[in-house]
Design an enzyme around this catalytic site. Sequence first.
Site, mmCIF file in Angstrom:
data_model
loop_
_atom_site.group_PDB
_atom_site.id
_atom_site.type_symbol
_atom_site.label_atom_id
_atom_site.label_comp_id
_atom_site.label_asym_id
_atom_site.label_seq_id
_atom_site.Cartn_x
_atom_site.Cartn_y
_atom_site.Cartn_z
ATOM 1 N N CYS A 7 143.583 55.309 101.754
ATOM 2 C CA CYS A 7 144.002 54.943 103.115
ATOM 3 C C CYS A 7 142.794 54.688 104.032
ATOM 4 O O CYS A 7 142.039 53.760 103.805
ATOM 5 C CB CYS A 7 144.946 55.999 103.674
ATOM 6 S SG CYS A 7 145.923 55.401 105.091
ATOM 7 N N LYS B 231 153.245 50.703 113.767
ATOM 8 C CA LYS B 231 152.850 51.571 112.665
ATOM 9 C C LYS B 231 153.591 51.199 111.384
ATOM 10 O O LYS B 231 154.810 51.000 111.383
ATOM 11 C CB LYS B 231 153.128 53.038 113.014
ATOM 12 C CG LYS B 231 152.662 54.019 111.950
ATOM 13 C CD LYS B 231 152.919 55.454 112.386
ATOM 14 C CE LYS B 231 152.390 56.429 111.339
ATOM 15 N NZ LYS B 231 152.597 57.839 111.738
ATOM 16 N N SER C 268 151.411 55.211 105.740
ATOM 17 C CA SER C 268 151.489 55.774 107.094
ATOM 18 C C SER C 268 150.185 55.424 107.801
ATOM 19 O O SER C 268 149.221 56.177 107.754
ATOM 20 C CB SER C 268 151.681 57.293 107.025
ATOM 21 O OG SER C 268 151.705 57.846 108.325
ATOM 22 N N HIS D 62 149.449 56.165 100.285
ATOM 23 C CA HIS D 62 149.265 57.584 99.964
ATOM 24 C C HIS D 62 150.096 57.940 98.744
ATOM 25 O O HIS D 62 151.141 58.594 98.846
ATOM 26 C CB HIS D 62 149.683 58.455 101.153
ATOM 27 C CG HIS D 62 148.693 58.487 102.260
ATOM 28 N ND1 HIS D 62 147.550 59.259 102.227
ATOM 29 C CD2 HIS D 62 148.660 57.820 103.442
ATOM 30 C CE1 HIS D 62 146.859 59.081 103.349
ATOM 31 N NE2 HIS D 62 147.509 58.214 104.096
ATOM 32 N N GLU E 25 149.572 60.143 96.744
ATOM 33 C CA GLU E 25 149.552 61.594 96.528
ATOM 34 C C GLU E 25 150.601 62.347 97.324
ATOM 35 O O GLU E 25 150.825 63.548 97.096
ATOM 36 C CB GLU E 25 148.165 62.157 96.868
ATOM 37 C CG GLU E 25 147.875 62.368 98.346
ATOM 38 C CD GLU E 25 147.500 61.109 99.121
ATOM 39 O OE1 GLU E 25 147.134 61.227 100.302
ATOM 40 O OE2 GLU E 25 147.581 60.006 98.541
ATOM 41 N N ARG F 204 157.292 65.951 113.260
ATOM 42 C CA ARG F 204 156.191 66.376 114.138
ATOM 43 C C ARG F 204 156.077 65.456 115.339
ATOM 44 O O ARG F 204 155.959 65.914 116.485
ATOM 45 C CB ARG F 204 154.887 66.363 113.344
ATOM 46 C CG ARG F 204 153.635 66.716 114.141
ATOM 47 C CD ARG F 204 152.400 66.159 113.458
ATOM 48 N NE ARG F 204 152.385 64.697 113.476
ATOM 49 C CZ ARG F 204 151.585 63.948 112.702
ATOM 50 N NH1 ARG F 204 150.768 64.520 111.839
ATOM 51 N NH2 ARG F 204 151.623 62.624 112.796
#
Length: 308
Positions: A142, A163, A192, A235, A237, A249
């Site tokens: 990323c 985004k 992200s 990502h 992972e 969040r």
Amino acid sequence: MPIKVDPQLPAAQKLARENIQNMEGEVSAEQKKLSLRLLILNLMPLKETTEEHLLRLVGNTPLEVEVVFLRTKSYQSKNTSAAHLAEFYLTLEEVRDEKFDAMIVTGAPVEHLAFEEVAYWPELVEIMEWSKSHVYSTFYICWGAQAGLYYFYGLDKYPLSEKLFGIFEHSVSDSKASLLKGMDDVFYLPHSRHTGNHKEAIEKTAELEILAESNEAGVALIRSRDNRQVFITGHAEYDADTLEKEYMRDLAKGRSIAVPQNYYPNDAPSKSPIVRWRSAAHLLVSNWLNYIVYNGSTYKAEQTIGKP
């Protein structure tokens, strides 16, 4: 096969419950033939979570992998305790004379800044430059991928109109590439991020090859033609609930955030996320370690710390 990390590392203790074995003690000469040394530069705020994510993938390979965690000395993490960093992490000065078969550079939530404005940018540059002579192959994730593309090839990132957040379908560009052995023609990856890289600029860079891309997420997987550098813009992972935690969040903080795309059934956050990327993630990391790092590294026979 096992990973080798400090048995007191919280992530190692948790992964042991998933039957990911942690190798302790010295290894035999025969074992050393199948062992690699991996350095992980962890730039993520929640370092313990990222440790778990990455060790889960690294532990799913027939190789024995000794893992060393690296931190920046010039910037102190605000979200991970100093005690944890002191116990489980080293700095560049402490590994400068060592050789590693592989390195992973994680992402970091600093996309809004120009690279030179990032507090630890000079140190990251030093680490990337050091890696050219001390690491066989580096896997950049990323923002880490964007930083590597910028430093080594002068390819800058650009801001997205909104985004990029969710799970996106990707197509394989070169099915014969070692990194993509066994990969389906179409696979999924979480993304992200607020920035991207121009495909045209990458294509004009002779040293680089695009291996996978997405109509929605853009270029996803890039390698240097000598396999010394691998860049992934997503990502792989991430755990099943990572995007959900990020979404919740931001909602709790009153931020403007859309429901992550293609993540919940019918885009309904009340339902459990669908995991579509796990097999591709494991295969990608396994291919990198098996076919590129193990087959190519000139360092794997140099198991004695400090040998030039």
